[in-house]
Design an enzyme around this catalytic site. Structure first.
Site, PDB file in Angstrom:
ATOM      1  N   GLU A 127       0.794  -1.239   0.000  1.00 53.05           N
ATOM      2  CA  GLU A 127       0.000   0.000   0.000  1.00 53.05           C
ATOM      3  C   GLU A 127       0.830   1.295   0.000  1.00 53.05           C
ATOM      4  OE1 GLU A 127      -2.836  -0.350   3.232  1.00 53.05           O
ATOM      5  OE2 GLU A 127      -3.283  -2.415   2.695  1.00 53.05           O
ATOM      6  N   GLU A 181      -6.301 -10.702  -0.528  1.00 50.80           N
ATOM      7  CA  GLU A 181      -7.000 -10.382   0.729  1.00 50.80           C
ATOM      8  C   GLU A 181      -8.500 -10.244   0.501  1.00 50.80           C
ATOM      9  OE1 GLU A 181      -5.316  -7.002   2.767  1.00 50.80           O
ATOM     10  OE2 GLU A 181      -3.267  -7.593   2.309  1.00 50.80           O
TER      11      GLU A 181
HETATM   12  O1  G3I Z   1      -3.502  -7.579  19.558  1.00 50.30           O
HETATM   13  C1  G3I Z   1      -3.835  -6.271  20.055  1.00 50.30           C
HETATM   14  C2  G3I Z   1      -4.507  -6.379  21.372  1.00 50.30           C
HETATM   15  O2  G3I Z   1      -3.612  -6.921  22.305  1.00 50.30           O
HETATM   16  C3  G3I Z   1      -4.985  -4.977  21.792  1.00 50.30           C
HETATM   17  O3  G3I Z   1      -5.710  -5.087  22.980  1.00 50.30           O
HETATM   18  C4  G3I Z   1      -5.873  -4.361  20.730  1.00 50.30           C
HETATM   19  C5  G3I Z   1      -6.326  -2.952  21.086  1.00 50.30           C
HETATM   20  O4  G3I Z   1      -6.501  -2.149  19.939  1.00 50.30           O
HETATM   21  O5  G3I Z   1      -5.148  -4.313  19.544  1.00 50.30           O
HETATM   22  C6  G3I Z   1      -4.752  -5.592  19.074  1.00 50.30           C
HETATM   23  O6  G3I Z   1      -4.032  -5.454  17.893  1.00 50.30           O
HETATM   24  C7  G3I Z   1      -4.795  -5.142  16.744  1.00 50.30           C
HETATM   25  C8  G3I Z   1      -4.525  -6.222  15.697  1.00 50.30           C
HETATM   26  O7  G3I Z   1      -5.155  -5.879  14.478  1.00 50.30           O
HETATM   27  C9  G3I Z   1      -5.024  -7.604  16.135  1.00 50.30           C
HETATM   28  O8  G3I Z   1      -6.404  -7.587  16.268  1.00 50.30           O
HETATM   29  C10 G3I Z   1      -4.337  -3.792  16.215  1.00 50.30           C
HETATM   30  O9  G3I Z   1      -4.715  -2.763  17.126  1.00 50.30           O
HETATM   31  C11 G3I Z   1      -4.956  -3.511  14.866  1.00 50.30           C
HETATM   32  O10 G3I Z   1      -4.397  -2.333  14.310  1.00 50.30           O
HETATM   33  C12 G3I Z   1      -4.648  -4.666  13.933  1.00 50.30           C
HETATM   34  O11 G3I Z   1      -5.333  -4.440  12.708  1.00 50.30           O
HETATM   35  C13 G3I Z   1      -4.858  -5.183  11.604  1.00 50.30           C
HETATM   36  C14 G3I Z   1      -4.479  -4.187  10.505  1.00 50.30           C
HETATM   37  O12 G3I Z   1      -4.164  -4.888   9.317  1.00 50.30           O
HETATM   38  C15 G3I Z   1      -3.258  -3.355  10.891  1.00 50.30           C
HETATM   39  O13 G3I Z   1      -2.118  -4.148  10.999  1.00 50.30           O
HETATM   40  C16 G3I Z   1      -5.965  -6.115  11.154  1.00 50.30           C
HETATM   41  O14 G3I Z   1      -6.146  -7.150  12.137  1.00 50.30           O
HETATM   42  C17 G3I Z   1      -5.576  -6.764   9.825  1.00 50.30           C
HETATM   43  O15 G3I Z   1      -6.670  -7.507   9.319  1.00 50.30           O
HETATM   44  C18 G3I Z   1      -5.232  -5.665   8.822  1.00 50.30           C
HETATM   45  O16 G3I Z   1      -4.826  -6.295   7.626  1.00 50.30           O
HETATM   46  C19 G3I Z   1      -4.595  -5.408   6.528  1.00 50.30           C
HETATM   47  C20 G3I Z   1      -3.448  -5.989   5.714  1.00 50.30           C
HETATM   48  O17 G3I Z   1      -2.329  -6.199   6.538  1.00 50.30           O
HETATM   49  C21 G3I Z   1      -3.103  -5.047   4.548  1.00 50.30           C
HETATM   50  N1  G3I Z   1      -4.280  -4.758   3.743  1.00 50.30           N
HETATM   51  C22 G3I Z   1      -5.452  -4.289   4.471  1.00 50.30           C
HETATM   52  C23 G3I Z   1      -5.817  -5.260   5.578  1.00 50.30           C
HETATM   53  C24 G3I Z   1      -7.084  -4.842   6.297  1.00 50.30           C
HETATM   54  O18 G3I Z   1      -6.916  -3.611   6.940  1.00 50.30           O
END
Ligand code: G3I
Length: 345
Positions: A155, A270
């Site tokens: 991205e 995805e």
């Molecule tokens: O694991 C922590 C948890 O301990 C904490 O309490 C909580 C509070 O916010 O956060 C948790 O982590 C989160 C993690 O997902 C696991 O659920 C992060 O905040 C959150 O930012 C993270 O979001 C991920 C996002 O990428 C950012 O990395 C999504 O799960 C994931 O599906 C998403 O995936 C992206 C691809 O990598 C790239 N393309 C888009 C796609 C969807 O956004």
């Protein structure tokens, strides 16, 4: 088992493989795809849900998919929380799950402008560039030949405003490290064993006629000339009916053809299809099948993957019911139709 019971079992199994889809005749996606050598059928997963390999989640996943990607476990925020101190446990666990179930493992991702550890944001531009190179070298060398591919850069290109020649979006990398895309690919190419494919991955680039898709094609052409890229990942986070809007259906076919002509691969990486209340599972199914069909029909396309696989675990929110299986792990219309499309391919 008596002859009559055995015979009945044979008939049911045989007709299940060839009859029209129905809940009772569902052929798991992985089995339906047997014999389709070129295209892997994948799904991303959180490492935590794979920890118990005997859970219904893990078993159903391994039964249906022959590739997986860690949803978050291999990202920078998970693997290098402190500078130079690498923690590969969670990412290793997803890789191990894949290999223990004879599935391929797809690496995601090495360089993304967001969701990076806080320490990275405090570095000077030249320190950031060094950190980028060191991170990619360490991660790519640790995983060696395990992944079939890495999303090297994720991205990078803007969907809207454009104030620089490549149309990079402002991020942890740009404008601090103006050559971050090339630096990332060049480093990955040097560190990765032959056979590990290097990808650029992005959203809203599946329709070749969109402005963003054209920008990405321009960037990818440039990387191709330097032989540092092997493929493009089309994320495909879409809504039901996507294929009927804005020429998307033809645009997807054109995208695949453009990259085929460049001599590189395409992965659908995805996919999920928003399907809020009032649900229209038939429309959602058509959207999934349109994307799978485009992939099966293009020799450039080698991976068809969803971001998660069941409605209970999805980044968009469970109220969107975006995935092919329901939260009880049962196949929805979409999974039934994907299976049938694979059987008929
Ligand atoms: O694991 C922590 C948890 O301990 C904490 O309490 C909580 C509070 O916010 O956060 C948790 O982590 C989160 C993690 O997902 C696991 O659920 C992060 O905040 C959150 O930012 C993270 O979001 C991920 C996002 O990428 C950012 O990395 C999504 O799960 C994931 O599906 C998403 O995936 C992206 C691809 O990598 C790239 N393309 C888009 C796609 C969807 O956004």
């Amino acid at each position: 088992m008596s002859f009559a019971v055995l015979f009945t079992f044979f008939i049911v199994a045989a007709s299940a493989r060839h009859a029209g889809a129905g809940a009772s005749s569902f052929v798991p996606l992985r089995e339906a795809a047997k014999g389709i050598e070129r295209v892997r059928i994948g799904a991303a997963s959180p490492a935590s849900l794979l920890a118990n390999a005997t859970s219904a989640y893990a078993k159903t996943m391994a039964q249906n998919y022959d590739l997986t990607t860690a949803e978050n476990a291999c990202k920078w925020g998970a693997t290098e929380k402190s500078r130079g101190k690498f923690s590969f446990d969670e990412c290793d666990a997803v890789r191990d799950f894949a290999h223990n179930h004879n599935m391929s493992f797809r690496g995601h991702n090495l360089c993304w402008g967001h969701y990076n550890p806080d320490w990275l944001k405090t570095l000077s531009p030249s320190e950031k560039r060094t950190a980028l190179i060191e991170h990619i070298e360490a991660v790519v060398k640790h995983y060696g030949a395990s992944p079939v591919a890495w999303d090297v850069v994720n991205e990078a290109i803007s969907d809207k405003e454009c104030d620089n020649p490549w149309c990079f979006k402002a991020s942890d990398w740009y404008p601090d490290v103006p050559d971050f895309v090339y630096a990332a690919f060049e480093t990955a190419r040097k560190a990765a064993p032959r056979g590990v494919k290097l990808f650029y991955n992005d959203y809203s680039i599946a329709n070749a006629n969109s402005a963003k898709a054209k920008r990405v094609l321009n960037l990818v052409k440039n990387l191709t000339a330097s032989r540092v890229i092997d493929g493009v990942g089309l994320q495909m986070h879409v809504s039901r009916g996507w294929e009927n809007q804005n020429g998307n259906s033809d645009g997807l076919i054109k995208t695949m053809e453009q990259y085929r002509q460049l001599g590189i691969e395409v992965h659908i990486t995805e996919m999920d299809v928003k399907n809020p209340e009032p649900r229209d599972d038939a429309a959602q199914t058509k959207t999934y099948v349109a994307a799978l069909s485009a992939c099966l029909n293009s020799t450039a396309c080698t991976n068809f993957e969803t971001w998660g696989w069941e409605d209970g675990h999805t980044w968009i929110g469970t109220s969107e019911h975006p995935l092919p299986f329901d939260k009880g792990f049962l196949p929805k219309k979409a999974a039934l139709a994907l299976s049938e499309a694979l059987l008929n391919a």
